[in-house]
Design a protein around this motif. Sequence first.
Motif, PDB file in Angstrom:
ATOM      1  N   PRO A 145       0.735  -1.356  -0.014  1.00  0.00           N
ATOM      2  CA  PRO A 145      -0.019  -0.111   0.053  1.00  0.00           C
ATOM      3  C   PRO A 145       0.707   1.254  -0.101  1.00  0.00           C
ATOM      4  O   PRO A 145       2.092   1.280   0.499  1.00  0.00           O
ATOM      5  CB  PRO A 145      -0.736  -0.017   1.401  1.00  0.00           C
ATOM      6  CG  PRO A 145       0.124  -0.983   2.150  1.00  0.00           C
ATOM      7  CD  PRO A 145       0.924  -1.863   1.265  1.00  0.00           C
ATOM      8  N   TYR A 146       0.235   2.298  -0.443  1.00  0.00           N
ATOM      9  CA  TYR A 146       0.957   3.737  -0.408  1.00  0.00           C
ATOM     10  C   TYR A 146      -0.113   4.642  -0.366  1.00  0.00           C
ATOM     11  O   TYR A 146      -1.352   4.409  -1.203  1.00  0.00           O
ATOM     12  CB  TYR A 146       1.982   3.896  -1.494  1.00  0.00           C
ATOM     13  CG  TYR A 146       1.583   3.803  -2.715  1.00  0.00           C
ATOM     14  CD1 TYR A 146       1.012   4.964  -3.329  1.00  0.00           C
ATOM     15  CD2 TYR A 146       1.783   2.731  -3.736  1.00  0.00           C
ATOM     16  CE1 TYR A 146       0.621   4.961  -4.835  1.00  0.00           C
ATOM     17  CE2 TYR A 146       1.063   2.745  -5.073  1.00  0.00           C
ATOM     18  CZ  TYR A 146       0.800   3.841  -5.472  1.00  0.00           C
ATOM     19  OH  TYR A 146       0.202   3.847  -7.018  1.00  0.00           O
ATOM     20  N   PRO A 147       0.236   5.763   0.222  1.00  0.00           N
ATOM     21  CA  PRO A 147      -0.766   6.806   0.369  1.00  0.00           C
ATOM     22  C   PRO A 147      -1.324   7.438  -1.326  1.00  0.00           C
ATOM     23  O   PRO A 147      -0.414   7.734  -2.014  1.00  0.00           O
ATOM     24  CB  PRO A 147      -0.173   8.024   1.092  1.00  0.00           C
ATOM     25  CG  PRO A 147       0.883   7.452   1.752  1.00  0.00           C
ATOM     26  CD  PRO A 147       1.311   6.358   0.763  1.00  0.00           C
ATOM     27  N   GLY A 148      -2.747   7.276  -1.481  1.00  0.00           N
ATOM     28  CA  GLY A 148      -3.184   7.587  -2.734  1.00  0.00           C
ATOM     29  C   GLY A 148      -3.198   6.489  -3.756  1.00  0.00           C
ATOM     30  O   GLY A 148      -3.871   6.607  -4.917  1.00  0.00           O
ATOM     31  N   GLY A 149      -2.595   5.253  -3.113  1.00  0.00           N
ATOM     32  CA  GLY A 149      -2.816   4.032  -4.262  1.00  0.00           C
ATOM     33  C   GLY A 149      -4.262   3.297  -4.207  1.00  0.00           C
ATOM     34  O   GLY A 149      -4.497   2.606  -5.078  1.00  0.00           O
ATOM     35  N   ILE A 240      16.551  -0.024  -8.682  1.00  0.00           N
ATOM     36  CA  ILE A 240      17.720  -0.103  -7.689  1.00  0.00           C
ATOM     37  C   ILE A 240      17.420   1.169  -6.864  1.00  0.00           C
ATOM     38  O   ILE A 240      17.758   1.095  -5.796  1.00  0.00           O
ATOM     39  CB  ILE A 240      18.991  -0.193  -8.219  1.00  0.00           C
ATOM     40  CG1 ILE A 240      19.977  -0.655  -7.158  1.00  0.00           C
ATOM     41  CG2 ILE A 240      19.462   1.102  -8.881  1.00  0.00           C
ATOM     42  CD1 ILE A 240      20.040  -2.015  -6.982  1.00  0.00           C
ATOM     43  N   ASP A 241      16.537   2.094  -7.078  1.00  0.00           N
ATOM     44  CA  ASP A 241      16.341   3.192  -6.528  1.00  0.00           C
ATOM     45  C   ASP A 241      14.830   3.329  -5.922  1.00  0.00           C
ATOM     46  O   ASP A 241      14.352   4.502  -5.382  1.00  0.00           O
ATOM     47  CB  ASP A 241      16.529   4.734  -7.464  1.00  0.00           C
ATOM     48  CG  ASP A 241      18.230   4.731  -7.761  1.00  0.00           C
ATOM     49  OD1 ASP A 241      18.877   4.645  -7.224  1.00  0.00           O
ATOM     50  OD2 ASP A 241      18.131   5.187  -9.064  1.00  0.00           O
ATOM     51  N   GLN A 242      14.513   2.176  -5.829  1.00  0.00           N
ATOM     52  CA  GLN A 242      13.106   1.827  -5.003  1.00  0.00           C
ATOM     53  C   GLN A 242      12.979   1.070  -4.063  1.00  0.00           C
ATOM     54  O   GLN A 242      13.846   0.051  -4.143  1.00  0.00           O
ATOM     55  CB  GLN A 242      12.232   1.754  -6.068  1.00  0.00           C
ATOM     56  CG  GLN A 242      10.549   1.748  -5.527  1.00  0.00           C
ATOM     57  CD  GLN A 242       9.493   1.675  -6.350  1.00  0.00           C
ATOM     58  OE1 GLN A 242       9.738   1.026  -7.523  1.00  0.00           O
ATOM     59  NE2 GLN A 242       8.143   2.467  -6.149  1.00  0.00           N
ATOM     60  N   SER A 243      12.485   1.105  -2.941  1.00  0.00           N
ATOM     61  CA  SER A 243      12.341   0.160  -1.899  1.00  0.00           C
ATOM     62  C   SER A 243      11.256   0.365  -0.941  1.00  0.00           C
ATOM     63  O   SER A 243      10.408   1.413  -1.359  1.00  0.00           O
ATOM     64  CB  SER A 243      13.781   0.267  -0.876  1.00  0.00           C
ATOM     65  OG  SER A 243      13.582  -0.865  -0.170  1.00  0.00           O
ATOM     66  N   TRP A 244      10.923  -0.183  -0.006  1.00  0.00           N
ATOM     67  CA  TRP A 244       9.888  -0.079   0.964  1.00  0.00           C
ATOM     68  C   TRP A 244      10.185   0.966   2.032  1.00  0.00           C
ATOM     69  O   TRP A 244      11.362   1.170   2.254  1.00  0.00           O
ATOM     70  CB  TRP A 244       9.419  -1.384   1.820  1.00  0.00           C
ATOM     71  CG  TRP A 244       9.318  -2.371   0.746  1.00  0.00           C
ATOM     72  CD1 TRP A 244       7.968  -2.802   0.179  1.00  0.00           C
ATOM     73  CD2 TRP A 244      10.036  -3.352   0.335  1.00  0.00           C
ATOM     74  NE1 TRP A 244       8.177  -3.854  -0.746  1.00  0.00           N
ATOM     75  CE2 TRP A 244       9.324  -4.269  -0.671  1.00  0.00           C
ATOM     76  CE3 TRP A 244      11.657  -3.937   0.473  1.00  0.00           C
ATOM     77  CZ2 TRP A 244      10.180  -5.302  -1.366  1.00  0.00           C
ATOM     78  CZ3 TRP A 244      12.102  -4.642  -0.296  1.00  0.00           C
ATOM     79  CH2 TRP A 244      11.457  -5.344  -0.982  1.00  0.00           C
ATOM     80  N   GLY A 245       9.141   1.536   2.599  1.00  0.00           N
ATOM     81  CA  GLY A 245       9.453   2.348   3.556  1.00  0.00           C
ATOM     82  C   GLY A 245       8.959   1.786   4.870  1.00  0.00           C
ATOM     83  O   GLY A 245       8.471   0.693   4.980  1.00  0.00           O
TER      84      GLY A 245
END
Length: 254
Positions: A145-149, A240-245
């Motif tokens: 999930p992510y805000p606005g998703g 490679i520039d994306q991951s989980w928060g």
Amino acid sequence: MENKTILITGASAGFGAACARIFAINGNRLILTARRVDPLLRLQEEFAGTADVHIIPLDVRDREAVQGAIESLPERFRSVDVLINNAGLALGLEPAQRADLDDWETMVDTNIKGLMYCTRFILPGMVERNRGHIVNISSTAGDWPYPGGNVYGGTKAFVTQFSRNLRTDLLGTKVRVSCIQPGMAETEFSKVRFKGNDEQAAGVYQGTDPLTAEDIAETVRWIVSQPPHVNVNTLELMSIDQSWGPFAINRKQK
Ligand code: NDP
Ligand code: 8X3
């Protein structure tokens, strides 16, 4: 992959166009569909001499049109070996309480119902021939999930779980079903999501090496090139520039 008939939805841009390019070899027959015809005609011209191309102007939300298009495929395109259910979109990034209900309906109609229609009208032929491969394009948004998703993520969760459920129905046949869950990839996706706001769209990818449409096409190529006894169920990939928060925590004000 040679002499295969491959139907790609949403072939006018992004992942779909890149898939068309990667499969326009070895005598493959491509059925390219999208609402915009000009980009499809340009692809047909580009592939002249390398692949036989059949173009269908098609809005996947239109059930009768999808049925008609599939039932009226020319003879040499009729036995679809690979269906790439790619057409889809996100609209908006507003929190649920402010989101546009029309946008939500468009995402449901395209990402869920459109994918259902294409699958349902192609699948009986695959089962009858006891061969075929459906590749569904989901998203990391279907699992994370992510805000606005909100509804976009919900539609992609459908795609992921529908893919798995299809395989359970198809057990005992040689028909394969795979689901790809890409993260952030630079295509027209964000321009569509932000309704033509190029600056906002560019901001999504700024300072990163996002996935490209070619990365996804290469992944599709790899999945469908596996030996017939191998079914890739679900494959998630990210830049490679994306991951989980971390989990978000709301703290009380003192
Ligand atoms: P693009 O916007 O570049 O391409 C989307 C394609 O879908 C276009 O060809 C568009 O064609 C087609 N499409 C949209 N609505 C319809 C419709 N109603 N009927 C038929 N075709 C339609 O985006 P991407 O290539 O990035 O997206 C492809 C898929 O990948 C989508 O399902 C998207 O959700 C998914 N995805 C994208 C990610 C990303 O970050 N880019 C990451 C994860 C998944 P036309 O407008 O001509 O109809
Ligand atoms: C597209 C990727 O993170 O914008 O499905 O949802 S994301």
